[in-house]
Write a protein that holds these residues in place. Structure first.
Motif, PDB file in Angstrom:
ATOM      1  N   LEU A 238       0.820  -1.212   0.000  1.00 49.97           N
ATOM      2  CA  LEU A 238       0.000   0.000   0.000  1.00 49.97           C
ATOM      3  C   LEU A 238       0.857   1.267   0.000  1.00 49.97           C
ATOM      4  O   LEU A 238       0.594   2.221  -0.740  1.00 49.97           O
ATOM      5  N   GLU A 266      -7.243  -3.300   0.427  1.00 48.65           N
ATOM      6  CA  GLU A 266      -6.805  -1.918   0.635  1.00 48.65           C
ATOM      7  C   GLU A 266      -6.089  -1.384  -0.604  1.00 48.65           C
ATOM      8  O   GLU A 266      -6.336  -0.266  -1.051  1.00 48.65           O
ATOM      9  N   HIS A 269      -8.517  -0.765  -3.644  1.00 49.88           N
ATOM     10  CA  HIS A 269      -9.315   0.460  -3.519  1.00 49.88           C
ATOM     11  C   HIS A 269      -8.436   1.697  -3.659  1.00 49.88           C
ATOM     12  O   HIS A 269      -8.832   2.692  -4.275  1.00 49.88           O
ATOM     13  N   ALA A 270      -7.235   1.643  -3.080  1.00 52.75           N
ATOM     14  CA  ALA A 270      -6.330   2.787  -3.174  1.00 52.75           C
ATOM     15  C   ALA A 270      -5.901   3.013  -4.620  1.00 52.75           C
ATOM     16  O   ALA A 270      -5.865   4.153  -5.098  1.00 52.75           O
ATOM     17  N   ARG A 272      -7.517   2.253  -7.303  1.00 58.06           N
ATOM     18  CA  ARG A 272      -8.670   2.839  -8.022  1.00 58.06           C
ATOM     19  C   ARG A 272      -8.759   4.339  -7.761  1.00 58.06           C
ATOM     20  O   ARG A 272      -8.998   5.125  -8.681  1.00 58.06           O
TER      21      ARG A 272
END
Lengths: 346, 346
Positions: A238, A266, A269-270, A272
């Motif tokens: 991440l 995580e 979604h990050a 995106r």
């Protein structure tokens, strides 16, 4: 929770060569967590490149053993304790995390994708990887894969004769979608030079053309590239995503790099939110870890979940890949069982 | 799945005034989804500022009715269909999304936080909001809140006498942690000027000092600010986060702005990846929607989940707030029931 594990050896169907070297055997660690009479599976597929071997995984698991606690549903606290006890070691952490999800699914009687609220009808097709070899041998292997229904072919590059390889494969499977992966082997000027003929040969995307740390080089290559550039080695976790914004078109997220299913969610979604394309990849690994990726695959743009397909002796059965399409199993949790069980039943 | 809904009126204990106006009544839409004999609750707390009223929510729900399908676990496909049928309208979408999670939890017999793998022991304390009024009245209300154990006080600002307000409250509750929220009412030069005395008065953070669209102003204020600047109106949804990188210190994520629990999880993870502080906020809303936020709260840095505490007539009971600490209920799903039920049982 009771923790057991076993180090196993698995073998690729063909010697697996990428730009960094050749492997003919892989040591993987299969984890079993047992809670209230229910047993669940996880897997660590460690990579020395990311600082892990089966032996470091075993050492990490012994460190983790007293930290697991009594509530398999409290992944936040459990993963927090593991993270506090030991940095890195994400394949070892992924093994625990996968087993916790498998356990939750089995305790609740639901497959992982349903616990995640995902759409089993939205799984993508996986690419199948053609490891490095002589161009003619690679072309032959691509043709065999295509004949089996795999229309997405991922070609390993990073040799002195990359153009010959892609040309030979393009000729062998003119209808296939080709993705290429240099595994960090090119210089920026090589990459900029190669992109022209890669585009002409109809390649769909280029994975990790440059060394992992060369973010500025990636930015220059991406801005000049007619094809999407996807970071793999440059995108371990991440925290790495922030610096990649604008430097690449997408990221290849792997459970073993980031530490499991929660960490992968995580990252998805990050990525995106940063406007990046999302690929879900894998190591050479058994159907245990591949199943976990498969359950997440409805969320991503590109899937490269062929780790178990590359094995001659996968000890497990999980999702299937008819014509390359990731097809989830409706059994609870990861939906994985020993190969012998389903074979005998069939 | 069978969809029912009811438009209800709820009333704040005190007229609720912010920089944009005063409300003495709120129309909320309580959604009920029934599947296999199990009923679940969701709530839309629409805000005209974000383009929604109870009437638009009802219209949206009628549009959504035939799109719900038969599988409550397939949130990805359901929310995808709703999104394709209708842009925006995120409070209406949140109502469906919350009810789907409540249904999943009830069908599986687990509270939401356990389905999410979260740690009920890691919930933060919520702030309690003091709406706009004369400084003395606001100070009195802050003192009453502090006496009830709420040590985190969120002060609405955006008047001609903001400094008087904060000074009066600081004197009334010298031990409290103060957060201030200008609801987009200041100019950049006002904000830069105010930050000095806000810091001197020991304010912890400043929410939305500038108009929503003034991202460059936020960037200037944030870079000059001794206090964290948190975006609310500037951060409605996932897509808004990218432009806020470096322009603010954190974001206030609300279920009603982004469209529900899945969307909030995406925003939380994305904000983390961007290095932002994460606040979880709410509208003035009943315990149905507040419960959903409470289950997510172990993931965030700051909670402002006082929507139901501000109501004189919350028709539901959900999480409790002893000394301000968000305390989850272990009932399945959202863990919410009509107020009368638990009161009668107690």
């Amino acid at each position: 929770m009771k923790l057991d594990y076993q180090v196993i050896e698995v073998h690729p169907k063909h010697p697996f060569t990428i730009s960094r070297g050749t492997s003919t055997v892989y040591r993987r660690v299969i984890v079993q967590l047992t809670h209230e009479g229910v047993s669940a599976l996880g897997e660590a597929a460690p990579s020395p490149y990311y600082g892990e071997t089966a032996d470091t995984v075993v050492a990490a698991l012994e460190l983790f053993r007293p930290l697991l606690g009594a509530d398999p549903f409290n992944r936040q606290a459990i993963m927090g304790r593991l993270g506090q006890a030991l940095g890195g070691n994400n394949a070892a952490k992924a093994a625990i995390n996968l087993a916790l999800w498998d356990l939750a699914g089995k305790l609740l009687g639901e497959p992982l994708y349903r616990l995640l609220g995902l759409d089993a009808a939205a799984t993508p097709r996986t690419s199948l990887t053609i490891a490095l070899d002589q161009p003619a041998a690679m072309a032959e292997r691509a043709q065999a894969a295509y004949a089996l229904g795999f229309s997405l072919i991922k070609v390993k590059l990073g040799t002195g004769h990359d153009r010959d390889i892609v040309t030979a494969i393009r000729e062998a499977v003119p209808q296939a979608t080709l993705r290429v992966d240099a595994n960090a082997a090119w210089t920026p000027s090589q990459a900029l030079h190669y992109l022209g003929w890669l585009a002409e040969l109809g390649v769909e995307l280029v994975e990790q053309p440059l060394p992992a740390a060369d973010i500025e080089g990636l930015r220059r290559v991406t801005s000049a590239s007619p094809l999407p550039i996807v970071a793999d080695e440059s995108a371990p976790n991440l925290a790495s995503l922030r610096q990649l914004k604008g430097a690449v078109s997408g990221v290849n997220i792997k459970l073993m790099k980031c530490g499991g299913i929660d960490a992968a969610l995580e990252m998805i979604h990050a990525a995106r939110a940063l406007g990046m394309l999302v690929m879900l990849g894998c190591m050479v690994e058994t159907s245990v870890a591949i199943a976990a990726g498969a359950h997440l695959s409805p969320l991503v743009d590109y899937a490269d979940l062929d780790g178990s397909l590359l094995l001659a002796d996968d000890p497990f059965q999980g999702p299937t890949f008819p014509k390359g399409r990731i097809t989830l199993v409706d059994d609870p949790g990861l939906g994985v069982q020993p190969s012998s069980v389903r074979s005998q039943a069939a």
